[in-house]
Scaffold this motif. Structure first.
Motif, PDB file in Angstrom:
ATOM      1  N   UNK A 179       0.832  -1.206   0.000  1.00 21.24           N
ATOM      2  CA  UNK A 179       0.000   0.000   0.000  1.00 21.24           C
ATOM      3  C   UNK A 179       0.864   1.253   0.000  1.00 21.24           C
ATOM      4  N   UNK A 180       1.940   1.254   0.789  1.00 23.14           N
ATOM      5  CA  UNK A 180       2.767   2.450   0.855  1.00 23.14           C
ATOM      6  C   UNK A 180       3.659   2.615  -0.372  1.00 23.14           C
ATOM      7  N   UNK A 181       4.040   1.510  -1.002  1.00 21.34           N
ATOM      8  CA  UNK A 181       4.763   1.627  -2.272  1.00 21.34           C
ATOM      9  C   UNK A 181       3.892   2.345  -3.296  1.00 21.34           C
ATOM     10  N   UNK A 182       2.603   2.110  -3.244  1.00 20.60           N
ATOM     11  CA  UNK A 182       1.660   2.784  -4.138  1.00 20.60           C
ATOM     12  C   UNK A 182       1.472   4.247  -3.745  1.00 20.60           C
ATOM     13  N   UNK A 183       1.401   4.532  -2.434  1.00 22.57           N
ATOM     14  CA  UNK A 183       0.960   5.850  -1.984  1.00 22.57           C
ATOM     15  C   UNK A 183       2.086   6.843  -1.723  1.00 22.57           C
TER      16      UNK A 183
END
Length: 343
Positions: A179-183
């Motif tokens: 999720x954080x790689x995306x955000x």
């Protein structure tokens, strides 16, 4: 070493590694002592500040308390239930057996048999109780709001989103990282950190997560870090918490985060839906659904004021409903029903 004549309740802890049970005992026992209960732990993996029986004191359990009352053996794991059964039924020691169940799945035949031998059972949530086939009481876990509290205003820092728990698939660490790689590329003011133990069988899982972080060019803003014994201070250094477990018994970490004034996003496992008020103190999303986690996290990254507002709501919610004093009182009522005064 406590005097056996003062010990009313024994809290066995037969595991060295830090776990949710460990956290429960560390927070609960001092408050139970403050409430006047004679309680001692037994086993490794707990801080020296807690009262500890020595194994050589176990023969003292053949003697009842002054007045003839049995002691209560309060187990929280299968191995601790089994030990209690051996002490009571094989060795004839003066014990009443109590088990706290946090599991939210069908019990194996072995576990069901152990539970059937208990004098009483406590469930940590209504959902947990639905898996029990024996009469039980529901006593929700509480949190030590003196230990877990919001940070004082200090030096400005980058905003941080955190995740705590063993680094493994079951705990959903990959969901947090993905999720954080995306955000994070869209929100440069934020960084992320997942803390937790990596055991040898999950080292490959952790290595793959680090590889993905590096490939995304986020090694300076997204980290896997070792677990810490100062977890209360760690919560005070984050602004949003994610509990992405795929399975959970109760799950204390959202309470720890919210008591620290941090809003929390979780899957719908354990007691999380009974703890988090979606849209007010955080969000509950379908378990294992990466897209749902991304959608729930992003509004907070986009609007840090929303994170602060929901953090204030979370703090008030926990202090009103989940203070550890409620758990102390609930367990005390169970103890007194199990061993009435003068019995």
């Amino acid at each position: 070493m406590p005097d056996m004549s003062d010990i009313e309740v024994i809290a066995p802890h037969f595991k060295r590694r830090l776990s949710g049970v460990t956290s429960t005992i560390i927070q609960l026992v001092p408050r139970q002592i403050d409430a006047g209960l004679g309680i001692a732990t037994l086993g490794p993996g707990l801080p020296d500040s807690l009262p500890k029986m020595k194994y050589r004191q176990i023969p003292g359990l053949w003697r009842a308390l002054p007045g003839g009352q049995p002691r209560i053996w309060h187990a929280r794991r299968n191995v601790e239930m089994l030990a209690g059964i051996l002490l009571r039924d094989i060795l004839g020691m003066k014990l009443k057996l109590l088990f706290t169940s946090a599991s939210q799945r069908r019990h194996t035949a072995y576990t069901a048999w152990l539970i059937s031998r208990m004098d009483h059972v406590v469930a940590t949530s209504a959902k947990t109780g639905s898996y029990l086939k024996v009469p039980h009481s529901v006593v929700l876990h509480g949190i030590d709001t003196a230990r877990f509290h919001p940070a004082e205003h200090g030096t400005p820092r980058r905003l941080r989103i955190g995740c705590a728990g063993r680094i493994r698939h079951q705990k959903g660490t990959d969901l947090f990282i993905d999720a954080l790689i995306e955000l994070l590329p869209r929100y440069p003011d934020w960084e992320g950190e997942a803390i937790g133990r990596v055991t040898s069988e999950h080292q490959g899982f952790a290595d793959e997560l680090r590889r993905k972080i590096a490939a995304a060019g986020l090694s300076d803003r997204l980290r896997l870090a070792d677990e810490t014994t100062e977890v209360d201070a760690w919560y005070r250094g984050i602004d949003l918490y994610v509990a992405p477990s795929r399975t959970e018994g109760f799950g204390l970490t959202p309470l720890e985060a919210m008591a620290s004034g941090v809003p929390t996003i979780s899957g719908d496992v354990g007691a999380y839906p009974e703890i988090i008020v979606s849209g007010q103190t955080g969000a509950v999303v379908p378990t294992g659904n990466l897209a749902a986690y991304i959608a729930a996290i992003e509004p907070y990254l986009a609007d840090p004021d929303l994170a602060r507002e929901h953090g204030r709501n979370a703090l008030a919610h926990v202090r009103a409903n989940f203070d550890i004093g409620n758990e102390v009182a609930g367990l005390d009522a169970v103890y007194r029903a199990l061993v009435p005064s003068g019995s």
